[in-house]
Enzyme design. Structure first.
Site, PDB file in Angstrom:
ATOM      1  CE  LYS A  35      -1.594   6.746 -78.708  1.00 28.77           C
ATOM      2  NZ  LYS A  35      -2.113   5.381 -78.461  1.00 28.77           N
ATOM      3  CG  ASN A  36      -5.033   5.653 -81.145  1.00 26.14           C
ATOM      4  OD1 ASN A  36      -3.968   5.329 -80.610  1.00 26.14           O
ATOM      5  ND2 ASN A  36      -6.070   6.111 -80.460  1.00 26.14           N
ATOM      6  NE  ARG A 105      -6.801  -2.724 -75.711  1.00 32.38           N
ATOM      7  CZ  ARG A 105      -7.512  -3.813 -75.455  1.00 32.38           C
ATOM      8  NH1 ARG A 105      -7.061  -4.701 -74.619  1.00 32.38           N
ATOM      9  NH2 ARG A 105      -8.672  -4.017 -76.040  1.00 32.38           N
ATOM     10  CB  CYS A 129      -3.764  -1.327 -69.661  1.00 33.01           C
ATOM     11  SG  CYS A 129      -4.497   0.224 -70.024  1.00 33.01           S
ATOM     12  NE  ARG A 134      -7.409  -0.102 -73.329  1.00 34.16           N
ATOM     13  CZ  ARG A 134      -6.584   0.779 -73.905  1.00 34.16           C
ATOM     14  NH1 ARG A 134      -5.462   1.089 -73.318  1.00 34.16           N
ATOM     15  NH2 ARG A 134      -6.876   1.326 -75.054  1.00 34.16           N
ATOM     16  N   PRO A 135     -10.206  -6.086 -72.012  1.00 26.08           N
ATOM     17  CG  PRO A 135     -12.349  -6.975 -71.765  1.00 26.08           C
ATOM     18  CD  PRO A 135     -11.525  -5.768 -71.436  1.00 26.08           C
ATOM     19  CG  ASP A 137     -14.692  -9.757 -74.548  1.00 21.64           C
ATOM     20  OD1 ASP A 137     -13.918  -8.777 -74.473  1.00 21.64           O
ATOM     21  OD2 ASP A 137     -15.911  -9.666 -74.346  1.00 21.64           O
ATOM     22  CG  ASP A 321      -7.787   8.415 -76.369  1.00 25.08           C
ATOM     23  OD1 ASP A 321      -7.963   7.728 -75.342  1.00 25.08           O
ATOM     24  OD2 ASP A 321      -7.425   7.922 -77.463  1.00 25.08           O
ATOM     25  CB  VAL A 343     -14.810   4.815 -73.294  1.00 19.46           C
ATOM     26  CG1 VAL A 343     -14.044   3.845 -74.186  1.00 19.46           C
ATOM     27  CG2 VAL A 343     -15.745   5.683 -74.134  1.00 19.46           C
ATOM     28  NE  ARG A 413       1.643   4.075 -74.383  1.00 21.13           N
ATOM     29  CZ  ARG A 413       0.347   4.130 -74.142  1.00 21.13           C
ATOM     30  NH1 ARG A 413      -0.091   4.334 -72.930  1.00 21.13           N
ATOM     31  NH2 ARG A 413      -0.531   3.954 -75.101  1.00 21.13           N
TER      32      ARG A 413
END
Ligand code: UD1
Length: 448
Positions: A35-36, A105, A129, A134-135, A137, A321, A343, A413
């Site tokens: 997926k990622n 995201r 989320c 989960r910024p 920056d 994950d 994390v 998802r």
């Protein structure tokens, strides 16, 4: 766009998954594309003015959402099974719509390739989320280090290099944290930049390496992906590519836990064992045998489960994950385990649900203390995020009685056909509408 892909429809969201416990599984399961990797590589197609073919693409709601974002940017997409043909030859003005980006995201990652290709990108902030703030920056600061003017106004990130000849400039970027998404955004941005970019403290995840391989197959000049320093020499233009995505290491890990938690012997392929070495090491410490039958084929052989400690870390550490799935397993392992989530700041919400099933877990800050119990019992539970939903399915397969899982939009998802894969192995799982469930639960068999 021709996409016959999973959609997150309201009626799907209203469905529940019934899982009957004390399952005994056996057989072989095929692991889908990652997926990622798929999400990053789909964003990466924006870099290329020619046709791209992506193979081994998983069928997931997240993939459909990324397709919708690309389509809104003017990309032509055509899907046939696990093959996606993408043509970003004619992309529009570089503005990604809020209502699409807010649902995924990873679609924020289009900011890098859009800016590299068009010199301008308007992408909404992805928003909060379920597993933490989960910024973005690190993405933004990296792009600024490459000469982009970035303004954040009305929830929109507006990045522009048109005042600088329309091109990003190579530069030295140190990431304060090895963020997967920021590393991917910056790799993509740097492929078409002027000069050389060096990303230090880069993420080393296999999906980052897969994205780099994809970009290299299009003619990008990238070295060091998979280490903490990545060097990218910008090129003028990228060209057409035919590329196959790596197997999903998180799905593989989830199915290894399925074998371990149900005391079943299973085999999986294709897998890249090296991508899950911390996971294999932990399973062995828990008392499960993992055998590599061929270089891309693993077999899990169950054993008596014992406690172990786990700390999630960036790759090559133990993946966040798989934290929830291992918590389900450790809740049935003899002894006390300490799980530390480093994390994400809010990724222990499945504890309450596992406890509803009879687990004995206490949370203190980022730590969960798991006291192993001999048995879980089926219960109605709610999925709080993607990986939590997988953990609850695994717990349900091992528990006594029936577990009913709500919140299936999370599961859809990120797992391709998890239920049917588990059913093929002998698991008893069924998706039903709430009305059907009510009928079944009522003593007379008639909805009350
Ligand atoms: C990716 C994965 C996700 C996985 C995560 C960590 C995708 C599509 N998703 O997410 O499945 O759980 O890596 O392995 O690839 N952070 C910042 N500032 C930033 C970016 C991140 O503070 O600009 C923080 C996050 O809030 C988080 C940590 O860094 O606490 C890790 O995030 P990151 O590695 O960026 O994860 P994602 O790329 O979002």
């Amino acid at each position: 766009m021709n996409l016959t892909e999973p959609q997150s429809l309201p009626e799907q969201e209203a469905q529940v998954l019934q899982v009957w416990g004390r399952a005994s599984l056996q057989g072989h399961v095929k692991i889908s594309g990652a997926k990622n990797s798929a999400l990053a590589i789909m964003a990466g197609t924006l870099l290329c003015p020619q046709a791209c073919r992506i193979r081994n693409l998983p069928s997931l709601v997240d993939v459909t959402r990324m397709s919708e974002v690309l389509s809104a940017l003017g990309v032509q997409l055509e899907r046939d099974g696990d093959i996606l043909d993408v043509n970003a030859g004619d992309i529009g003005n570089g503005s990604a719509p809020y209502e699409l980006v807010s649902r995924l995201r990873a679609s924020f990652f289009v900011i890098g390739p859009l800016l590299a290709r068009l010199g301008v990108a308007h992408v909404p902030l992805p928003g909060g989320c379920a597993i933490g703030a989960r910024p973005v920056d690190l993405h933004v600061r990296g792009l600024q280090a490459m000469g982009a003017e970035v303004r954040i106004e009305h929830g929109m990130v507006q990045a522009d290099v048109r005042g600088r000849g329309g091109k990003l400039q190579g530069g030295k970027i140190y990431l304060d944290y090895p963020s997967v998404g920021a590393t991917e955004t910056l790799i993509m941005a740097a492929t078409l930049a002027e000069g050389e970019t060096q990303i230090e403290n880069a993420a080393q995840e296999p999906e980052v390496v897969d994205l780099a391989h994809f970009c290299r197959a299009m003619g990008a000049k990238i070295r060091g992906a998979g280490t903490n320093t990545i060097l990218i020499s910008g090129v003028e233009r990228l060209h057409a590519v035919d590329y196959s995505i790596i197997p999903d290491r998180i799905e593989a890990g989830t199915l290894l836990v399925a074998g371990a938690i149900t005391h079943s012997e299973l085999s999986l392929s294709p897998v890249v064992p090296e991508h899950i070495s911390p996971v294999i090491a932990k399973l062995r410490a828990i008392g499960v045998k993992i055998i590599a039958e061929t270089p891309d084929h693993l077999r899990v052989i169950p054993g008596a489960l014992r406690a172990t400690d786990i700390e999630t870390l960036p790759y090559p550490g133990f993946p966040t994950d798989l934290q929830a799935q291992f918590m389900a397993l450790l809740s049935l392992s003899e002894g006390n385990s300490l799980i530390t989530e480093t994390v994400f700041e809010n990724r222990l919400r499945h504890v309450a649900e596992l406890n509803r099933m009879g687990a004995n877990i206490r949370v203190k800050g980022r730590h969960a203390i798991v006291h192993g119990v001999p048995m879980l019992s089926g219960a109605p539970v709610v999925a709080t995020d993607l990986r939590a939903s997988a953990a609850l399915v695994l717990a349900g397969l091992a528990a006594e009685g029936k577990t009913t899982l709500q919140g299936l939009s999370h599961l859809d998802r990120g797992y391709e056909n998890l239920e049917s894969k588990l059913r093929q192995l002998g698991g008893n799982l069924q998706r039903v509408t709430p009305e059907a469930k009510e009928r079944e639960d009522s003593p007379s068999g008639v909805a009350q």
